[in-house]
Enzyme design. Sequence first.
Site, PDB file in Angstrom:
ATOM      1  N   TYR A  40      -8.586  14.331  -7.790  1.00  0.00           N
ATOM      2  CA  TYR A  40      -7.679  13.726  -8.765  1.00  0.00           C
ATOM      3  C   TYR A  40      -6.852  14.791  -9.470  1.00  0.00           C
ATOM      4  O   TYR A  40      -5.621  14.680  -9.587  1.00  0.00           O
ATOM      5  CB  TYR A  40      -8.492  12.917  -9.777  1.00  0.00           C
ATOM      6  CG  TYR A  40      -7.671  12.179 -10.792  1.00  0.00           C
ATOM      7  CD1 TYR A  40      -7.013  10.997 -10.456  1.00  0.00           C
ATOM      8  CD2 TYR A  40      -7.546  12.642 -12.100  1.00  0.00           C
ATOM      9  CE1 TYR A  40      -6.256  10.305 -11.385  1.00  0.00           C
ATOM     10  CE2 TYR A  40      -6.793  11.959 -13.036  1.00  0.00           C
ATOM     11  CZ  TYR A  40      -6.146  10.789 -12.673  1.00  0.00           C
ATOM     12  OH  TYR A  40      -5.392  10.110 -13.600  1.00  0.00           O
ATOM     13  N   ASP A  65       0.881  -1.166   0.000  1.00  0.00           N
ATOM     14  CA  ASP A  65       0.000   0.000   0.000  1.00  0.00           C
ATOM     15  C   ASP A  65       0.919   1.217   0.000  1.00  0.00           C
ATOM     16  O   ASP A  65       1.590   1.503   1.002  1.00  0.00           O
ATOM     17  CB  ASP A  65      -0.883  -0.008   1.249  1.00  0.00           C
ATOM     18  CG  ASP A  65      -1.833   1.179   1.321  1.00  0.00           C
ATOM     19  OD1 ASP A  65      -1.602   2.184   0.620  1.00  0.00           O
ATOM     20  OD2 ASP A  65      -2.807   1.117   2.091  1.00  0.00           O
ATOM     21  N   VAL A  66       0.984   1.928  -1.121  1.00  0.00           N
ATOM     22  CA  VAL A  66       1.981   2.992  -1.263  1.00  0.00           C
ATOM     23  C   VAL A  66       1.743   4.153  -0.313  1.00  0.00           C
ATOM     24  O   VAL A  66       2.635   4.997  -0.118  1.00  0.00           O
ATOM     25  CB  VAL A  66       2.050   3.512  -2.716  1.00  0.00           C
ATOM     26  CG1 VAL A  66       2.497   2.410  -3.657  1.00  0.00           C
ATOM     27  CG2 VAL A  66       0.733   4.130  -3.159  1.00  0.00           C
TER      28      VAL A  66
END
Length: 252
Positions: free
Chosen positions: A157, A61-62
């Site tokens: 985003y 999980d970055v």
Amino acid sequence: MTDRQSKIAVVTGAGSGIGRAVAVELLGAGWSVALAGRRTEPLEATAALVPGAPALTVRTDVSRPEDVEGLFTATVQRFGRVDLLFNNAGTFGPGGVPVEELSYDAWRHVVDTNLNGAFLCAQAAYRRMKEQEPQGGRIINNGSISAHTPRPLSVAYTTTKHALTGLTKSLSLDGRPYRIAVGQIDIGNAATDMTARMQAGVLQANGEVVPEPVMDVADVARTVRHMAELPLEANVQFATVLATAMPYIGRG
């Protein structure tokens, strides 16, 4: 490449979409690749697409610093060094949500994945590239057309992708003394599961819902490979690869 077997890549978000396509392209070209993603099964499926190739799967999980550190530690333990990071992991988040209705948790999830995750992976790669012998390496960040121009109702985003451009520029400058080359690929409408809705119709700036053309994700992968295989004395700082007729030039 001079010695393809010596080239070691880390690809995040390698279990699907652009990450999978790039990982397969690199493995097929003789690279050793550490495949990172939140779920092990899709990573193993990616590795299976190039049987016998030197692939390492690492559940990551970055957005979690300990996961990122574990990824790069495992990569160096297995392959000895890091020559390339394709910083690809990302999420659109809850698309189509007006600014005033976007929850903080949703905002934070997108920021943690797209921006904080990219920073953590770049930082970990940078540390290894600075200290290893021979020194240096390359980081390619996956930006987006949204790093330039937003779609409607995409504040989280779009914000992270604009920020990623700043990350790319800063890393590129700071990496010069250590032979660390940093560039960014901005991709528009590559055909993946994440973009399947484009062909069905997506909201435009004028309020219309219009189908959009897509391109083969393999064309993106070949572009990343070209960037990756340049000598460190050369760098593609920014590349834009998009479906030719998508509404980007003139968007809005």
